[in-house]
Design a protein around this motif. Structure first.
Motif, mmCIF file in Angstrom:
data_model
loop_
_atom_site.group_PDB
_atom_site.id
_atom_site.type_symbol
_atom_site.label_atom_id
_atom_site.label_comp_id
_atom_site.label_asym_id
_atom_site.label_seq_id
_atom_site.Cartn_x
_atom_site.Cartn_y
_atom_site.Cartn_z
ATOM 1 N N SER A 255 0.836 -1.199 0.000
ATOM 2 C CA SER A 255 0.000 0.000 0.000
ATOM 3 C C SER A 255 0.867 1.243 0.000
ATOM 4 O O SER A 255 2.045 1.213 0.387
ATOM 5 C CB SER A 255 -0.913 0.029 1.228
ATOM 6 O OG SER A 255 -0.172 0.266 2.412
ATOM 7 N N GLY A 257 0.157 5.580 0.900
ATOM 8 C CA GLY A 257 -0.813 6.570 1.339
ATOM 9 C C GLY A 257 -0.149 7.883 1.680
ATOM 10 O O GLY A 257 1.069 7.953 1.893
ATOM 11 N N VAL A 269 -5.378 9.854 1.948
ATOM 12 C CA VAL A 269 -5.869 8.794 1.069
ATOM 13 C C VAL A 269 -4.831 7.688 1.008
ATOM 14 O O VAL A 269 -3.649 7.897 1.323
ATOM 15 C CB VAL A 269 -6.163 9.324 -0.355
ATOM 16 C CG1 VAL A 269 -7.280 10.349 -0.342
ATOM 17 C CG2 VAL A 269 -4.895 9.912 -0.978
ATOM 18 N N SER A 270 -5.273 6.503 0.585
ATOM 19 C CA SER A 270 -4.337 5.398 0.391
ATOM 20 C C SER A 270 -4.866 4.461 -0.679
ATOM 21 O O SER A 270 -6.074 4.411 -0.945
ATOM 22 C CB SER A 270 -4.108 4.625 1.694
ATOM 23 O OG SER A 270 -5.258 3.887 2.051
ATOM 24 N N PHE A 271 -3.950 3.710 -1.269
ATOM 25 C CA PHE A 271 -4.290 2.649 -2.224
ATOM 26 C C PHE A 271 -3.568 1.390 -1.781
ATOM 27 O O PHE A 271 -2.381 1.429 -1.427
ATOM 28 C CB PHE A 271 -3.877 3.015 -3.650
ATOM 29 C CG PHE A 271 -4.057 1.874 -4.622
ATOM 30 C CD1 PHE A 271 -5.314 1.585 -5.133
ATOM 31 C CD2 PHE A 271 -2.984 1.067 -4.991
ATOM 32 C CE1 PHE A 271 -5.498 0.521 -6.015
ATOM 33 C CE2 PHE A 271 -3.154 0.013 -5.873
ATOM 34 C CZ PHE A 271 -4.425 -0.270 -6.386
ATOM 35 N N ASN A 293 -8.141 -4.709 -5.045
ATOM 36 C CA ASN A 293 -7.641 -3.338 -5.110
ATOM 37 C C ASN A 293 -8.555 -2.478 -4.243
ATOM 38 O O ASN A 293 -9.778 -2.538 -4.371
ATOM 39 C CB ASN A 293 -7.654 -2.810 -6.546
ATOM 40 C CG ASN A 293 -6.653 -3.535 -7.426
ATOM 41 O OD1 ASN A 293 -5.570 -3.911 -6.985
ATOM 42 N ND2 ASN A 293 -7.016 -3.755 -8.683
ATOM 43 N N ARG A 294 -7.948 -1.664 -3.387
ATOM 44 C CA ARG A 294 -8.744 -0.913 -2.414
ATOM 45 C C ARG A 294 -8.245 0.523 -2.321
ATOM 46 O O ARG A 294 -7.040 0.772 -2.234
ATOM 47 C CB ARG A 294 -8.668 -1.592 -1.046
ATOM 48 C CG ARG A 294 -9.458 -0.866 0.037
ATOM 49 C CD ARG A 294 -9.398 -1.607 1.354
ATOM 50 N NE ARG A 294 -10.044 -0.821 2.400
ATOM 51 C CZ ARG A 294 -11.089 -1.197 3.102
ATOM 52 N NH1 ARG A 294 -11.636 -2.374 2.882
ATOM 53 N NH2 ARG A 294 -11.599 -0.414 4.037
ATOM 54 N N PHE A 295 -9.213 1.455 -2.313
ATOM 55 C CA PHE A 295 -8.932 2.878 -2.143
ATOM 56 C C PHE A 295 -9.615 3.348 -0.870
ATOM 57 O O PHE A 295 -10.784 3.028 -0.616
ATOM 58 C CB PHE A 295 -9.461 3.674 -3.342
ATOM 59 C CG PHE A 295 -9.477 5.160 -3.117
ATOM 60 C CD1 PHE A 295 -8.332 5.921 -3.306
ATOM 61 C CD2 PHE A 295 -10.639 5.806 -2.712
ATOM 62 C CE1 PHE A 295 -8.352 7.297 -3.089
ATOM 63 C CE2 PHE A 295 -10.675 7.170 -2.496
ATOM 64 C CZ PHE A 295 -9.517 7.919 -2.687
ATOM 65 N N ASP A 296 -8.904 4.117 -0.040
ATOM 66 C CA ASP A 296 -9.461 4.605 1.218
ATOM 67 C C ASP A 296 -9.215 6.092 1.380
ATOM 68 O O ASP A 296 -8.186 6.624 0.910
ATOM 69 C CB ASP A 296 -8.825 3.881 2.403
ATOM 70 C CG ASP A 296 -9.346 2.468 2.558
ATOM 71 O OD1 ASP A 296 -10.401 2.290 3.170
ATOM 72 O OD2 ASP A 296 -8.697 1.531 2.038
ATOM 73 N N TRP A 339 -18.588 -0.131 -1.894
ATOM 74 C CA TRP A 339 -18.049 1.022 -1.176
ATOM 75 C C TRP A 339 -18.796 1.175 0.141
ATOM 76 O O TRP A 339 -19.917 0.674 0.317
ATOM 77 C CB TRP A 339 -18.137 2.305 -2.007
ATOM 78 C CG TRP A 339 -19.518 2.709 -2.461
ATOM 79 C CD1 TRP A 339 -20.094 2.455 -3.675
ATOM 80 C CD2 TRP A 339 -20.496 3.435 -1.693
ATOM 81 N NE1 TRP A 339 -21.368 2.978 -3.717
ATOM 82 C CE2 TRP A 339 -21.638 3.592 -2.521
ATOM 83 C CE3 TRP A 339 -20.519 3.971 -0.410
ATOM 84 C CZ2 TRP A 339 -22.787 4.246 -2.095
ATOM 85 C CZ3 TRP A 339 -21.668 4.626 0.031
ATOM 86 C CH2 TRP A 339 -22.771 4.766 -0.814
#
Length: 672
Positions: A255, A257, A269-271, A293-296, A339
């Motif tokens: 990850s 961020g 934010v992070s990926f 795959n995750r986006f936060d 989401w």
């Protein structure tokens, strides 16, 4: 084989010690006996000491977390009071809290759901590698309503630090760690760092874990199953022995961020990318190949407005997929694009009142295609609003909260849609009996809507060796819980006791019917009234405390009973009684711990299930800090040192796959 623990022996110990426990040793009394206040993040937007919380909770951090760390979140937490696991091998293992599992236990990463397929089936791994977790919080009981009606069993929140909330001390901080385990030739490596660039904090990390088939003390099949097959003339001379075939696994996780950190808060934010490939132990040619795959996004603004002191925002989006492989062929593909977001507003204190309120929403677009597409494609939308409040009349404290939720479940290919409105309420009071003693009482009523799998499943599931059938006419279930807590939080003797009783109306459960389809036993989702009761107990005694050395003795026990109200029959796959006895010694540069976990046999089982033998596990660990001026830890651990044949009665595959045998582990951890 490990020494079997009789029901009489554990019941006697429970009667001497008390019937249940609320906080793990990690949360109420650290292993070395140090009295360190830990602030509970999960369930308390305005912050609260874990010791003062009405809700039973566990907090794992630092060396406590490192000592328990395993290849899945379920096995990492298993053994904490009130917590067991669904155990489908070392990689696919999800927490079971107070006998409740699946969709009734919310798995969170930084307060937002994992957005995977782990709640659908026990052979699906949680899309999270715990190796780089900074902190894991577990909340049991009535305080879980902030996170949704599906959190009636409890909440597990993994705080991973992928989005920095503060600037690193000295401009940079990080960690490098590696471990090796002998049982499965397991190798794990992790590294991460946070760098400060003015008001910007950038974080990057990566983990890698690989293990071979794990070794077992004897036959893969249980003693009772082999006896049953022999009596039926179905004994197999080729039954696996000494090694659990097709139990190897490989995990990769990374990850990056970044956050802007100011005087009034932060926004970041992070990926992240997670990949897992692991075998299904009950099928020698079956594997699961998963990626996500995750986006936060996460932020907090500490600027007062109206009646609020601060604002917290959290959002996550994930694209999840896994394929169930049969040799080189793809048998079934599962996808989940979803989401989830939540906004919390923390109120300014008004006299004796403080609290928080917020809104939450989520969307889940789930589908499966192929030979084992057990449930049809479905679209689930959820919207909720919640509030929690606290009144301080010291030494009396009163808490109350509520949540309203609307959920729609649309089976797109069947043309079916169900909509549910649920209301959850809780109230409680605690009283400071003295400076160190707290007594509390909580009452809650929560409603849960059935999920898509419970409603619409209809197909074979080879991994669980079941043909699963849902029920589109299921109604929402209602749980009424009463819990009492007694806690002593300082002094030479510390501990806590929690007793609970939950009455379920229209409880949804999956049980064998005795019928077969395509040579698979049929498991049907049904509803009936049920009751769960039991509790947890923890005690710690500082036997020796002097300069340069301390010795703490501790004990923890838990018990849960779950029955159908009308018939008194036990519900399937419920954990048995457990007792853990431990001793921890700490010097200036080292600490050592020895513990014995005694697990009773489980004769209270569902129809068409076999009983489960009891067992004892002996574990030991040693940590050494070689440098006074550097944060370096060398560790040596022994798990299941007596090589006991241990089987998890809550697992679908308990009679086919035991837990691993003796494992010697070594590791190094460097924080800078």
């Amino acid at each position: 084989m490990g020494r079997r623990v009789t029901s009489v022996s554990i019941v006697s110990l429970l009667c001497l010690a008390g019937p249940a426990f609320a906080e793990s040793a990690a949360s109420s009394t650290p292993p070395h006996g140090d009295e360190v206040e830990k602030i509970l993040v999960t369930g308390r937007p305005y912050g609260q000491s874990s010791l003062d919380s009405l809700q039973a909770n566990s907090i794992l951090t630092g060396e406590d977390l490192e000592r328990r760390m395993q290849g899945s979140i379920g096995e990492t937490l298993a053994g904490l009071p009130g917590i067991s696991s669904s155990y489908f091998g070392p990689t696919a293992s999800r927490p079971i809290i107070r006998g409740l599992s699946g969709d009734r236990v919310r798995m969170l990463i930084g307060g937002i759901g994992t957005i995977d397929a782990s709640s659908i089936s026990p052979d699906h791994a949680v899309a999270s590698e715990p190796l780089m977790a900074e902190r894991i919080e577990v909340l049991r009981g009535t305080g879980t309503l902030l996170y949704g009606s599906s959190a009636v069993g409890g909440v597990v929140n993994i705080l991973d630090g992928r989005i920095p909330s503060k600037l690193p001390d000295g401009g940079i901080e990080g960690i490098v760690q590696g471990t090796y385990g002998t049982n499965a030739d397991e190798r794990a490596l992790a590294a991460g760092a946070t760098v400060g660039l003015g008001n910007i904090a950038v974080h990057a990390e990566g983990t890698y874990r690989k293990s071979n088939d794990f070794h077992i003390p004897g036959f893969a099949k249980s003693r009772l199953l082999r006896a049953e097959e022999a009596a039926a003339g179905e004994a197999d001379a080729n039954d696996p022995y000494g090694e659990q075939r097709n139990s190897d696994a490989e995990t990769k996780d990374g990850s990056i961020g970044a956050s802007y950190v100011g005087d009034k808060g932060f926004l970041g934010v992070s990926f992240a990318r997670t990949e897992m490939n692991y075998g299904i132990p009950v099928e020698e040619a079956a594997r699961i190949d998963m990626h996500q795959n995750r986006f936060d996004l996460m932020g907090q603004l500490d600027t007062p407005f109206l009646i609020f002191d601060s604002t917290k925002i959290r959002f996550g989006y994930a694209d999840y997929q896994h394929q169930e492989l049969e040799g080189d062929n793809v048998g079934t593909t599962f996808t989940n694009k979803g989401w989830e977001g939540r906004l919390e507003l923390v109120q300014s204190p008004f006299g004796r009142l403080k609290g928080a309120m917020g809104v939450q929403a989520s969307r889940r677009d789930f589908a499966s295609f192929g030979e084992e597409a057990v449930s049809p494609p479905s679209l689930t939308n959820n919207r909720g609003i919640f509030a929690v409040e606290e009144l301080d009349f010291s030494p009396l404290h009163i808490e109350f909260g509520g949540r309203f939720e609307r959920q729609t479940v649309n089976a797109t290919t069947l043309g079916l849609q169900r909509a549910f409105n649920t209301v959850s309420l809780s109230t409680g009071a605690s009283y400071d009996l003295s400076e160190n003693w707290l007594a509390g009482f909580t009452l809650s009523r929560s409603e849960r809507a059935p999920n898509a799998e419970e409603l619409y499943s209809n197909g074979p599931h080879i991994a669980t060796r079941a043909f699963e059938i849902g029920n589109p006419d299921l109604t929402k279930e209602t749980a009424t819980t009463v819990e009492v807590v007694l806690r002593k939080q300082a002094g030479r003797v510390t501990g806590s006791l929690s007793l609970y009783h939950t009455w379920f109306r229209n409880f949804v459960y999956e049980a064998a019917t005795g019928a077969e389809i395509d040579d698979l036993p049929v498991f049907q989702f049904s509803q009936a009234n049920a009751k769960f009761y039991g509790g947890e107990l923890e005690l710690a005694f500082k036997a020796i405390e002097r300069e340069g050395f301390s010795l703490t003795l501790d004990a923890a026990a838990d018990l849960v009973r779950a029955t159908l109200t009308a018939t008194g029959e036990p519900l399937p796959r419920i954990p048995p009684k457990r007792l853990t006895l431990g001793a921890t010694g700490k010097g200036d540069r080292y600490d050592v711990r020895v513990e014995m976990q005694l697990v009773d046999k489980q004769n209270r089982h569902g129809d068409f299930e076999l009983p489960t033998d009891g067992y004892s596990l002996l574990n030991a660990s040693f940590n050494y800090h070689p440098f006074a001026d550097r944060n370096v830890t060398l560790s040596l651990q022994g798990r299941n040192l007596t090589n006991a044949d241990a089987r998890n009665s809550a697992s679908f595959i308990k009679d086919l796959v035991p837990m691993p045998g003796r494992d010697i582990r070594c590791g190094v951890n460097y924080k800078f």
